[in-house]
Motif scaffolding. Sequence first.
Motif, PDB file in Angstrom:
ATOM      1  N   TYR A   4       0.831  -1.201   0.000  1.00  0.00           N
ATOM      2  CA  TYR A   4       0.000   0.000   0.000  1.00  0.00           C
ATOM      3  C   TYR A   4       0.868   1.256   0.000  1.00  0.00           C
ATOM      4  CZ  TYR A   4      -4.126  -2.796   1.209  1.00  0.00           C
ATOM      5  OH  TYR A   4      -5.151  -3.705   1.199  1.00  0.00           O
ATOM      6  N   LEU A  11      -3.511   0.702   9.662  1.00  0.00           N
ATOM      7  CA  LEU A  11      -2.228   0.468   9.005  1.00  0.00           C
ATOM      8  C   LEU A  11      -1.367  -0.505   9.810  1.00  0.00           C
ATOM      9  CD1 LEU A  11      -1.235   4.003   7.645  1.00  0.00           C
ATOM     10  CD2 LEU A  11      -2.725   2.263   6.655  1.00  0.00           C
ATOM     11  N   VAL A  35       3.363  -1.308   3.961  1.00  0.00           N
ATOM     12  CA  VAL A  35       2.738   0.003   3.828  1.00  0.00           C
ATOM     13  C   VAL A  35       3.798   1.094   3.820  1.00  0.00           C
ATOM     14  CG1 VAL A  35       0.953   1.550   4.716  1.00  0.00           C
ATOM     15  CG2 VAL A  35       0.788  -0.911   5.173  1.00  0.00           C
TER      16      VAL A  35
END
Length: 253
Positions: free
Chosen positions: A160, A181, A191
Motif C-alpha cells: 500500500y 495500518l 505500507v
Amino acid sequence: MSDIVLKVGNLAAAYRKNTVLENVSFEINSGSLTGIVGPNGAGKSTLMKTMLNLHPSLQGTVSFFHSSLEKMKKRIGYVPQRGSVDWDFPTDALDVVTMGLYGQVGWFKRASSAHKRKAYEALEKMGMADYANRQISQLSGGQQQRVFLARALVQEADLYFMDEPLAGVDAATERAIMKTLQELKSIGKTVLVVHHDLQTVTDYYDHVLFLNRTVIAHGKTKEVFTRNNIAKTYGGDIRWLGEENGYGLYPVK
C-alpha cells in the motif's frame, strides 16, 4: 530474511525543468510500515507518484515483487492526497469503495451484491457504515479520508502507498487510520506512508525513509531516526524542545 517487495534504483524526476528527485535508491521489505519524511518540497509525493507511473521519471528503475508495475498492479493499493481528488463528483461513499473492486469486477460489469457487501464491510471497518449512502461531497475531510482508506482496503493488496493520509484529519480519524495500518502490517502487508509530523514517527512506524530530493537515510526507526539524520534532512531547520521528554522537535516554519 524478509522478501524485498519494492526496489528503487537511481530514480530521478522533474517538474518542468526543475529536478525534484535524483539518485533515489532504496529497498522495502515485506511486512514493514515505513514513514517517508522530509521538508516541504523534498519530493515525497513526487516519489510516490513516480514509482507508480503517475508522474514520468527521468531515469531509474522500480520493481514490485521482483517484477514490473504492470504485472503487479493487482497487488498494489494507493491512497492519493485528499486535495488531489474531485470531491464534487456525484457519487456516494459505498460507490467510491466499490470502485476499489473494479480489478475483480471488471470495468464494464455491474458490481454484484457480494461485491457491494465487501465494500460495505470495509466502510464498517473504518467506522463509516452509517455514511454508505452519503454523497462524498457532504462528508468532512476526516470522513472522506476514511472512505478512501476503505477503498484501498477492499482491494486486499499486498503493498500500500498512502500519500499523507493523516493530513488535516481529526485526532479520532488519525488513531483509526494508524490502527488500520498497523493491523495491515501485523498480517504481513507492506505500507509506505508520506508523513509530515516528526513528533509521531517513532510511535507510528517501524521503518523511516528520510528524503530531501535524494535519500538521506533509510532503515529501522530505532536506528536511523536520529538528531543527525533529521538535521541533514531538514537542513538544520529544526527546533529541539528538550530530549528528556522524547525527541521534542518540530520543523521551524
